[in-house]
Design an enzyme around this catalytic site. Structure first.
Site, PDB file in Angstrom:
ATOM      1  CG  HIS A 198      -1.988   1.085   1.079  1.00 50.27           C
ATOM      2  ND1 HIS A 198      -1.730   2.399   1.415  1.00 50.27           N
ATOM      3  CD2 HIS A 198      -3.248   1.056   0.585  1.00 50.27           C
ATOM      4  CE1 HIS A 198      -2.809   3.127   1.153  1.00 50.27           C
ATOM      5  NE2 HIS A 198      -3.745   2.335   0.647  1.00 50.27           N
TER       6      HIS A 198
ATOM      7  CD  GLU B  74      -2.675   5.652  -0.957  1.00 51.86           C
ATOM      8  OE1 GLU B  74      -2.564   6.054   0.210  1.00 51.86           O
ATOM      9  OE2 GLU B  74      -3.734   5.211  -1.432  1.00 51.86           O
TER      10      GLU B  74
ATOM     11  CG  HIS C 122      -5.188   0.299  -3.391  1.00 55.75           C
ATOM     12  ND1 HIS C 122      -5.163   1.530  -3.991  1.00 55.75           N
ATOM     13  CD2 HIS C 122      -5.379   0.528  -2.068  1.00 55.75           C
ATOM     14  CE1 HIS C 122      -5.336   2.472  -3.065  1.00 55.75           C
ATOM     15  NE2 HIS C 122      -5.472   1.885  -1.891  1.00 55.75           N
TER      16      HIS C 122
END
Ligand code: CO
Length: 301
Positions: free
Chosen positions: A186, A216, A248
């Site tokens: 992530h 991210e 995602h």
């Protein structure tokens, strides 16, 4: 001689006084204001970011099943930390609690020993928030006196070794060594983001063509692309390094938008194959979370 006996006598008396005061204090602590001792009541609260993607639920269902099998008879509750996902699910008639609401309910129902198990991947922002939300329930009047938060998947060096081994064991069976694997973490502005680069270091010591990038944080997909080009790799498996293959994985990784990982690598002439399976769908990964939960439950025996 007489003097010595007298001194000993005094110390016995003092010791007795200390013991009596300890007993009085202990009794008061157990009585906690209302003069009754609450019976021990154990519970488990599993905490995830959440997902509104129906196909992603298999990952959560797998964890739920494994936890219930490991602790038969202990009630297992769930909380999602994402308010956006909770609202989305509520519109579909699925009620999911926040951590605060789930713990308030458990407090009301008289739970005295609660393991709050994080299903996060790293000790990032989400985990910090969980800790700061959960522990105040311990000190509330009529709160949950024995509440412990269990660690996320990748929390220490031992986890690092286990996670590395699990990732390598779970790679697609028909992947050749000269084909790359790009894991999608992530990523976060939190300092714990450094764990992704550390994981890549551990993976590459054992398999040089396995890469870790994040949506991210850093490294990102362009960093990974540079490394793939340097090694002249022509094919890459895209694998989520998140508990569920949710939004995602399906969009940022394998989706059709120009900046999806599939297309970023595709434009550079690298063929991709996406594996839409979250880490929580693999038993060897779930086992690591379970170990953390077992460590917490041991305190309650
Ligand atoms: Co996100």
């Amino acid at each position: 001689m007489t003097e010595r006996i007298e001194v000993m006598g005094k110390s016995h008396w003092l010791l007795g006084l200390v013991l009596v005061s300890c007993l009085v204090l202990a009794t008061q602590a157990v009585g906690a204001g209302h003069g009754h001792e609450r019976p021990a009541k154990q519970g488990i609260l599993l905490v995830a970011f959440g997902s509104s993607v129906p196909e992603a639920q298999v990952a959560f269902e797998n964890i739920d099943r494994k936890v219930k099998a490991a602790f038969p008879g202990v009630p297992v509750r769930w909380a999602y930390t994402s308010s956006i996902i909770r609202k989305k699910l509520a519109k579909e008639g699925k009620e999911l609690d926040s951590v605060a609401v789930a713990l308030a309910k458990m407090m009301d129902e008289g739970f005295t020993q609660v393991a709050v198990q994080s299903l996060h991947t790293i000790r990032g922002e989400e985990f910090d928030d969980l800790v700061h939300t959960a522990y105040p329930f311990k000190s509330m009047p009529e709160g949950i006196p024995h509440l412990i938060v269990g660690s996320p998947l990748l929390s220490n060096e031992d986890d690092m070794n286990k996670v590395t081994a699990a990732i390598l064991a779970n790679l697609p069976k028909d992947r050749r060594p000269d084909e790359a694997v790009v894991l999608m973490g992530h990523g976060t502005p939190h300092p714990a983001n450094a764990v992704y680069a550390a994981l890549m270091f551990h993976l590459q010591r054992r398999d040089p063509n396995v890469f870790v990038a994040t949506v991210e944080g850093s490294p990102d997909i362009n960093d990974a692309l540079e490394m793939l080009k340097e090694r002249k790799l022509k094919k890459a498996y895209l694998v989520p390094f998140m508990s569920v293959a949710g939004d995602h994985a399906r969009n940022d990784m394998a989706g059709d938008e120009a900046d999806s990982w599939k297309n970023v690598l595709g434009k550079a002439g690298i063929q991709t194959e996406a594996i839409l399976k979250g880490t929580a769908e693999y038993d060897n990964m779930v086992e690591i979370w379970l170990d953390h939960l077992r460590a917490v439950m041991k305190h309650f025996q």
